[in-house]
Design an enzyme around this catalytic site. Sequence first.
Site, PDB file in Angstrom:
ATOM      1  N   ASP A   1       0.801  -1.222   0.000  1.00 36.85           N
ATOM      2  CA  ASP A   1       0.000   0.000   0.000  1.00 36.85           C
ATOM      3  C   ASP A   1       0.835   1.273   0.000  1.00 36.85           C
ATOM      4  OD1 ASP A   1      -2.468   1.641   0.471  1.00 36.85           O
ATOM      5  OD2 ASP A   1      -1.400   2.051   2.336  1.00 36.85           O
TER       6      ASP A   1
ATOM      7  N   ASP B   1       4.985   0.592   3.865  1.00 39.18           N
ATOM      8  CA  ASP B   1       5.066  -0.675   4.581  1.00 39.18           C
ATOM      9  C   ASP B   1       4.818  -1.810   3.593  1.00 39.18           C
ATOM     10  OD1 ASP B   1       2.318  -0.603   4.071  1.00 39.18           O
ATOM     11  OD2 ASP B   1       1.916   0.371   5.986  1.00 39.18           O
TER      12      ASP B   1
END
Length: 621
Positions: free
Chosen positions: A165, A168
């Site tokens: 996303d 991370d």
Amino acid sequence: MSMYGRDPWGGPLEIHATDSATDDERSRNLQEVERAALDETQQSWLLGAGEQKKKKKKYVDLGCIIVSRKVFLWTLAVLAVSAFLAGFVTLIVKTVPRHHHKPSPPDNYTLALHKALLFFNAQKSGKLPRHNNVSWRGNSCLQDGKSPNSATSSAIKDLVGGYYDAGDAIKFNFPMSFAVTMLSWSVIEYSAKYEAAGELSHVKDIIKWGTDYFLKSFNHTADIISTLGSQVGSGDTSGGSTTPNDHYCWMRPEDIDYDRPVTECSSCSDLAAEMAAALAAASIVFKDNRAYSQKLVHGATTLFRFSRDQRGRYSAGGSEASIFYNSTSYWDEFVWGGAWMYFATGNSSYLRLATTPGIAKHAGAFWGGPDYGVLSWDNKLTGAQVLLSRLRLFLSPGYPYEEILRTFHNQTGIIMCSYLPMFTSFNRTRGGLIQLNHGRPQPLQYVVNAAFLATLYSDYLEAADTPGWYCGPSFFPTSVLRDFAKTQIDYILGKNPRKMSYVVGFGNHYPKHVHHRGASIPKNKIKYNCKGGWKWRDTHKPNPHTIVGAMVAGPDKHDGFHDVRTNYNYTEPTLAGNAGLVAALVALSGDKSTGIDKNTLFSAVPPMFPTPPPPPAPWKP
């Protein structure tokens, strides 16, 4: 009966008996011919040699025709001069050095587009393609969905792939599917511009990487499903938890060795409808690949049915998604998803659903509010209204859709007015950045979506031969929408008080401490464990890798920006943000006269024959 004589020009001379003269007449004619020949001979004897030379023939016999000698000589002279001139000109052309006019360099929007698309290459999870063009990335998380600890349903056996996303390694299907829908929308409208930039196949590969992953998230071969994968990985560190996960640890995705749980949902209308929209829009992008397009349509149909049958928000009930990507409603996804399902299938039942006044009312179409007109991963109502205004502009389906479509069209006009600087719906920073999220952090993801919609709507109006629209009593030309979009994107590309480009790798001054695990840890054959990577998170040194094309979260409401890796509100990029950036850049890129592709979006829509409205009720005295 006929006779044949000798034609003096060669060949037989036919003399018909019915037309011939008498024998006495023929005799006299022959005598005259002989006398004329004798006179000619005598003249040649009487003339001297010099006079013979002076007497020249006035005609030239070319065999098939006789021409004047003067005309013949002039013709030869003209041909000779023409041949000479042609040869002379050819010689000059071949010997004079040529000056090749170089094509004009690409505009800033096209240059930024090349970079913005590369961000998606850097976010890919799973086994990477051979030519991924991001040297510091490699295969990662190849056990997603396969681990015994994943706790997946029997329908989900493999969740390798998709996109991380942000900074991370979590895969959130909600914002990811919105990003894919936006990319597909931009390709449907501006495929010619992608082609001109040499990026059409690239962006289609990016879309397919996402849709292939979505098809793994549920039983896409079934007509009815009961569960849907919504997330891979975990980021909850509340309560001081030290359990290794994607937020507590700072590791390269290639080195992750902790468990990555899979989250599923059984009542998630918003997520299912958004994923249906993504697959439906992509099916139009891949309409030339009939088998794959039909697979996407079937999957979208299954998902949308699931969204309608199993009502609920995917982030309800205190799920981890509520911390990071909380969905406030699913009604906007019903309108948005219904519109895309209609365009993908041509099935009018989806259009009836998308234009149901009750659903539109629940989605907030009639009541404004502080965030009205702001398209985001959470609220797609504005995008749906623009999309359905397109239907009214170009196909005008009439009754029974006209009333609600006219409302959507009017609301779209009001939203476009709210973007203009002469109106006060939204504040602007001193540098000119519109504050669509009212001064809250991470503003750029909303700005790029508005820039895309404004440019797109102006192109809709121009394609419909409409010079502008009204904001109250004032008429505005379509050019002001394009100007709004340009000022916002120019701000993001560096025309701001800090002279900072918020797209990494574009220009000379851009963020060097991007909040991104993979870009901040060197690829040096050393595996840094969960806590071992913290030193790279906390160092003040620039990232060892440049994550080209990443649009960071952006400045604050005072045009301030802190290039600090640990402050994600300034320096973290996201899939949804970059998808809006790509859409806005391609809309503004290249030649303005290229415009939109009017027909591709309607490729599955059958010819419309509007139903006549019902007759009025009988008059009663």
